[in-house]
Design an enzyme around this catalytic site. Structure first.
Site, PDB file in Angstrom:
ATOM      1  N   ARG A 142       7.272  -0.515   0.568  1.00 22.95           N
ATOM      2  CA  ARG A 142       6.403  -1.334  -0.297  1.00 22.95           C
ATOM      3  C   ARG A 142       5.444  -0.517  -1.175  1.00 22.95           C
ATOM      4  O   ARG A 142       4.350  -0.961  -1.474  1.00 22.95           O
ATOM      5  CB  ARG A 142       5.603  -2.356   0.528  1.00 22.95           C
ATOM      6  N   SER A 184       3.496 -11.571   1.712  1.00 21.48           N
ATOM      7  CA  SER A 184       2.831 -11.013   2.889  1.00 21.48           C
ATOM      8  C   SER A 184       1.456 -10.486   2.515  1.00 21.48           C
ATOM      9  O   SER A 184       1.317  -9.756   1.540  1.00 21.48           O
ATOM     10  CB  SER A 184       3.656  -9.858   3.468  1.00 21.48           C
ATOM     11  N   GLU A 254      -1.132  -5.698   1.653  1.00 20.75           N
ATOM     12  CA  GLU A 254      -0.007  -5.562   0.712  1.00 20.75           C
ATOM     13  C   GLU A 254      -0.415  -6.225  -0.615  1.00 20.75           C
ATOM     14  O   GLU A 254      -0.076  -5.746  -1.688  1.00 20.75           O
ATOM     15  CB  GLU A 254       1.258  -6.224   1.289  1.00 20.75           C
TER      16      GLU A 254
HETATM   17  C1  LIG Z   1       6.662 -16.646  -1.759  1.00 20.26           C
HETATM   18  C2  LIG Z   1       6.668 -15.153  -1.899  1.00 20.26           C
HETATM   19  C3  LIG Z   1       7.610 -14.400  -1.226  1.00 20.26           C
HETATM   20  C4  LIG Z   1       7.636 -13.000  -1.332  1.00 20.26           C
HETATM   21  N1  LIG Z   1       8.587 -12.311  -0.663  1.00 20.26           N
HETATM   22  C5  LIG Z   1       8.643 -10.970  -0.792  1.00 20.26           C
HETATM   23  C6  LIG Z   1       9.671 -10.213  -0.147  1.00 20.26           C
HETATM   24  O1  LIG Z   1      10.532 -10.735   0.530  1.00 20.26           O
HETATM   25  N2  LIG Z   1       9.685  -8.873  -0.305  1.00 20.26           N
HETATM   26  C7  LIG Z   1       8.756  -8.234  -1.062  1.00 20.26           C
HETATM   27  O2  LIG Z   1       8.857  -7.008  -1.191  1.00 20.26           O
HETATM   28  N3  LIG Z   1       7.764  -8.923  -1.686  1.00 20.26           N
HETATM   29  C8  LIG Z   1       7.687 -10.263  -1.574  1.00 20.26           C
HETATM   30  N4  LIG Z   1       6.686 -10.965  -2.192  1.00 20.26           N
HETATM   31  C9  LIG Z   1       5.664 -10.245  -2.966  1.00 20.26           C
HETATM   32  C10 LIG Z   1       6.018 -10.122  -4.452  1.00 20.26           C
HETATM   33  O3  LIG Z   1       7.060 -10.991  -4.765  1.00 20.26           O
HETATM   34  C11 LIG Z   1       6.451  -8.695  -4.817  1.00 20.26           C
HETATM   35  O4  LIG Z   1       5.452  -7.765  -4.503  1.00 20.26           O
HETATM   36  C12 LIG Z   1       6.786  -8.577  -6.295  1.00 20.26           C
HETATM   37  O5  LIG Z   1       7.559  -7.413  -6.489  1.00 20.26           O
HETATM   38  C13 LIG Z   1       5.570  -8.541  -7.200  1.00 20.26           C
HETATM   39  O6  LIG Z   1       6.035  -8.502  -8.541  1.00 20.26           O
HETATM   40  P1  LIG Z   1       5.194  -9.059  -9.756  1.00 20.26           P
HETATM   41  O7  LIG Z   1       5.985  -8.845 -10.995  1.00 20.26           O
HETATM   42  O8  LIG Z   1       4.730 -10.427  -9.485  1.00 20.26           O
HETATM   43  O9  LIG Z   1       3.985  -8.007  -9.784  1.00 20.26           O
HETATM   44  P2  LIG Z   1       2.395  -8.247  -9.718  1.00 20.26           P
HETATM   45  O10 LIG Z   1       2.075  -9.049  -8.509  1.00 20.26           O
HETATM   46  O11 LIG Z   1       1.924  -8.774 -11.014  1.00 20.26           O
HETATM   47  O12 LIG Z   1       1.900  -6.751  -9.539  1.00 20.26           O
HETATM   48  C14 LIG Z   1       2.171  -6.043  -8.349  1.00 20.26           C
HETATM   49  C15 LIG Z   1       1.910  -4.553  -8.610  1.00 20.26           C
HETATM   50  O13 LIG Z   1       2.898  -4.073  -9.507  1.00 20.26           O
HETATM   51  C16 LIG Z   1       2.283  -3.389 -10.588  1.00 20.26           C
HETATM   52  N5  LIG Z   1       3.144  -3.566 -11.755  1.00 20.26           N
HETATM   53  C17 LIG Z   1       3.597  -4.730 -12.301  1.00 20.26           C
HETATM   54  N6  LIG Z   1       4.390  -4.478 -13.348  1.00 20.26           N
HETATM   55  C18 LIG Z   1       4.441  -3.126 -13.483  1.00 20.26           C
HETATM   56  C19 LIG Z   1       5.085  -2.229 -14.401  1.00 20.26           C
HETATM   57  N7  LIG Z   1       5.852  -2.695 -15.396  1.00 20.26           N
HETATM   58  N8  LIG Z   1       4.884  -0.907 -14.269  1.00 20.26           N
HETATM   59  C20 LIG Z   1       4.100  -0.413 -13.264  1.00 20.26           C
HETATM   60  N9  LIG Z   1       3.478  -1.200 -12.362  1.00 20.26           N
HETATM   61  C21 LIG Z   1       3.644  -2.535 -12.476  1.00 20.26           C
HETATM   62  C22 LIG Z   1       0.936  -4.060 -10.734  1.00 20.26           C
HETATM   63  O14 LIG Z   1       0.028  -3.205 -11.420  1.00 20.26           O
HETATM   64  C23 LIG Z   1       0.568  -4.273  -9.275  1.00 20.26           C
HETATM   65  O15 LIG Z   1       0.048  -3.088  -8.724  1.00 20.26           O
HETATM   66  C24 LIG Z   1       6.658 -12.359  -2.124  1.00 20.26           C
HETATM   67  C25 LIG Z   1       5.713 -13.120  -2.836  1.00 20.26           C
HETATM   68  C26 LIG Z   1       5.711 -14.508  -2.725  1.00 20.26           C
HETATM   69  C27 LIG Z   1       4.704 -15.290  -3.499  1.00 20.26           C
END
Ligand SMILES: Cc1cc2nc3c(=O)[nH]c(=O)nc-3n(C[C@H](O)[C@H](O)[C@H](O)COP(=O)(O)OP(=O)(O)OC[C@H]3O[C@@H](n4cnc5c(N)ncnc54)[C@H](O)[C@@H]3O)c2cc1C
Length: 258
Positions: A142, A184, A254
């Site tokens: 992660r 999480s 996380e």
């Molecule tokens: C219902 C639910 C279920 C989930 N299940 C899982 C799961 O099974 N496994 C899992 O790993 N996660 C899970 N997550 C967490 C989430 O989906 C992941 O962490 C996801 O990858 C976040 O992506 P995001 O685009 O929404 O990023 P954001 O939440 O907007 O940002 C997360 C991080 O990524 C960075 N970031 C975003 N875009 C970029 C970029 N282009 N370049 C550099 N850094 C960047 C941001 O600065 C921040 O630090 C879940 C979330 C929810 C709500």
């Protein structure tokens, strides 16, 4: 680049935040270094006073298949990458199913399910305009030290989309809380589960204001309707304190707190 107002009380998956001015980046823009980059906001908890924010605009929601290389823009919602892989019978993207994320957020978090993580299938990433091979990047459970903004990523294509794996991974999601959350709340500590520890200190189903450690999955901090940043922080602190006091284990968020 231009500014846009984003209402994080609807945009973020946990439905906490307020309308906020966000800088939208377009192709060839210089990338500011003094702003926090937001992806799909599925892993974020936005405070009433967040730092200056930016997001990738539509220019980065692209997908191109050339020979055996798939190049995808980092604003792309990963559900659309999964649909593309299915249509073209491409293997390896099955675990993108029902994982709410943009590609950029997925790379930054090395998001995944069970043993399937995005870095397993990644070839290289364009960070701040420079292509970097996967193995030059430090990554683990992660996290990935991208040291900049991921603009696009490349994947080596292998054929044979695995429908039974897809079904298996979708079934896993059925036990997940449906209420708004940011996934999480804590990372799993080495050889243990954050959810088990939260339950063991009596916080499974524990509610404060309109936030709650879910009864279905203790490590999901869910918003029951009008949950606030302060209520979420209260619960995160409480869980950390109880787990530290009772087990001597330091839980690490996380969720990113902004
Ligand atoms: C219902 C639910 C279920 C989930 N299940 C899982 C799961 O099974 N496994 C899992 O790993 N996660 C899970 N997550 C967490 C989430 O989906 C992941 O962490 C996801 O990858 C976040 O992506 P995001 O685009 O929404 O990023 P954001 O939440 O907007 O940002 C997360 C991080 O990524 C960075 N970031 C975003 N875009 C970029 C970029 N282009 N370049 C550099 N850094 C960047 C941001 O600065 C921040 O630090 C879940 C979330 C929810 C709500």
């Amino acid at each position: 680049m231009y500014f846009k107002s984003v209402d994080f009380s609807t945009y973020s998956s946990i439905k906490i935040g307020q309308p906020t001015k966000v800088l939208i980046l377009e192709r060839d823009d210089d990338i500011p270094t003094d702003r926090y980059l937001v992806g799909g906001a599925n892993n974020l908890l936005i405070s009433p006073t967040p730092p200056p924010l930016m997001m990738l605009g539509k220019d980065f929601a692209t997908i191109d298949l050339e020979d055996t290389i798939l190049t995808v823009g980092c604003a792309m919602p990963i559900g659309r990458i999964l649909s593309f892989a299915k249509r073209r019978n491409i293997a390896g993207f099955e675990f993108f199913a029902k994982l709410p994320s943009s590609l950029g957020g997925m790379l930054a978090m090395n998001a995944g399910v069970k043993n399937y993580e995005v870095f397993n299938i990644l070839h290289s990433v364009n960070i701040d305009g420079r292509w970097i091979e996967r193995d030059e990047i430090e990554y683990g459970y992660r996290y990935a030290r991208l040291k900049g903004v991921a603009l696009e990523a490349r994947f080596k294509v292998e054929y044979g989309f695995n429908y039974s794996l897809l079904d298996e991974l979708i079934k896993l999601r059925n036990n997940q809380p449906k209420k708004p959350s940011a996934g999480s709340a804590f990372k799993n500590p080495q050889d243990d589960y954050a959810g088990r520890l939260i339950e063991a200190v009596g916080l499974k189903g524990y509610r404060y204001g309109d936030m709650e450690f879910s009864n279905l999955h203790s490590n999901f901090l869910v918003n029951l309707g009008n949950g606030s940043f302060e209520e979420a922080i209260h619960l995160l602190k409480l869980a950390k304190k109880r787990v530290a006091d009772e087990f001597g284990i330091t839980l690490e968020e996380e969720i990113k707190l902004l």
